[in-house]
Design an enzyme around this catalytic site. Structure first.
Site, PDB file in Angstrom:
ATOM      1  N   ARG A 105      -9.249  -3.428  -1.210  1.00 53.67           N
ATOM      2  CA  ARG A 105      -8.236  -2.574  -0.313  1.00 53.67           C
ATOM      3  C   ARG A 105      -8.797  -1.203  -0.259  1.00 53.67           C
ATOM      4  O   ARG A 105      -9.022  -0.435  -1.292  1.00 53.67           O
ATOM      5  CB  ARG A 105      -6.889  -2.990  -1.028  1.00 53.67           C
ATOM      6  CG  ARG A 105      -5.842  -1.859  -0.463  1.00 53.67           C
ATOM      7  CD  ARG A 105      -5.328  -2.597   0.751  1.00 53.67           C
ATOM      8  NE  ARG A 105      -3.899  -2.022   1.378  1.00 53.67           N
ATOM      9  CZ  ARG A 105      -3.986  -0.700   1.906  1.00 53.67           C
ATOM     10  NH1 ARG A 105      -5.104   0.086   1.923  1.00 53.67           N
ATOM     11  NH2 ARG A 105      -2.971  -0.224   2.257  1.00 53.67           N
ATOM     12  N   GLU A 134      -0.278  -3.256  10.606  1.00 57.25           N
ATOM     13  CA  GLU A 134      -0.853  -4.478  10.261  1.00 57.25           C
ATOM     14  C   GLU A 134      -0.978  -5.606  11.385  1.00 57.25           C
ATOM     15  O   GLU A 134      -0.272  -5.574  12.547  1.00 57.25           O
ATOM     16  CB  GLU A 134       0.434  -5.060   9.588  1.00 57.25           C
ATOM     17  CG  GLU A 134       1.091  -4.392   8.320  1.00 57.25           C
ATOM     18  CD  GLU A 134       0.065  -4.670   7.129  1.00 57.25           C
ATOM     19  OE1 GLU A 134      -0.446  -5.751   7.199  1.00 57.25           O
ATOM     20  OE2 GLU A 134      -0.086  -3.739   6.395  1.00 57.25           O
ATOM     21  N   ARG A 152      -7.013  -7.332  -5.816  1.00 56.23           N
ATOM     22  CA  ARG A 152      -7.921  -6.529  -4.630  1.00 56.23           C
ATOM     23  C   ARG A 152      -8.598  -5.357  -5.415  1.00 56.23           C
ATOM     24  O   ARG A 152      -7.724  -4.634  -6.037  1.00 56.23           O
ATOM     25  CB  ARG A 152      -7.199  -6.180  -3.474  1.00 56.23           C
ATOM     26  CG  ARG A 152      -6.607  -7.694  -2.933  1.00 56.23           C
ATOM     27  CD  ARG A 152      -6.054  -6.824  -1.750  1.00 56.23           C
ATOM     28  NE  ARG A 152      -4.953  -6.272  -1.781  1.00 56.23           N
ATOM     29  CZ  ARG A 152      -4.037  -5.777  -0.990  1.00 56.23           C
ATOM     30  NH1 ARG A 152      -4.350  -6.239   0.379  1.00 56.23           N
ATOM     31  NH2 ARG A 152      -3.037  -4.884  -1.166  1.00 56.23           N
TER      32      ARG A 152
END
Length: 137
Positions: free
Chosen positions: A45, A53, A93
């Site tokens: 990330r 998105e 992440r």
């Protein structure tokens, strides 16, 4: 901007060399503008930015993904981390600055900065650094 040389406005996201301690990784897949998957299956990330998105079909989501994919998809990238920050989020992440070879092979581009410079992401500060939420009223 007709692409002829660097314009004087703003800071270029291209650097002559990688920061010290950068880790070399290979990208398997770019998920969206600020998330990708490494060949070792870990997700990355991008630190400090937020892109639209894709699953919510937000404007510029595909453009942001394409920007990141053009630089990173199936390519070698380099990761650096926030010096005193968390290396992973609660999803596991990696939270990283992502570096890629510049298009012309001269130097390295910080993708986190580049995507903001293109107007495809906004700067995003983690809550603990953010003072703005007190001003919402």
């Amino acid at each position: 901007g007709d692409g002829a040389g660097q314009s004087g406005s703003g800071v270029s996201p291209v650097y002559d060399s990688l920061p010290p301690g950068a880790e070399t990784h290979k990208v398997r897949n770019v998920y969206d503008g600020d998330t990708l998957t490494l060949v070792d299956q870990r997700r990355v990330r991008f630190l400090g930015i937020d892109t639209p998105e894709i699953k919510e079909k937000q404007p510029f989501a595909q453009e942001a993904k394409k920007y990141t994919a053009d630089l990173c998809n199936k390519k070698q990238i380099y990761l650096t981390y926030e010096p005193n920050g968390d290396k992973e989020d609660h999803y596991g992440r990696l939270l990283a600055f992502v570096w890629a070879r510049a298009d012309d092979g001269q130097g390295y581009i910080c993708v986190n900065e580049g995507i903001v410079a293109e107007g495809l992401a906004r700067v995003y500060l983690p809550r603990k650094d953010s003072k703005l939420h007190n001003l919402d009223k």
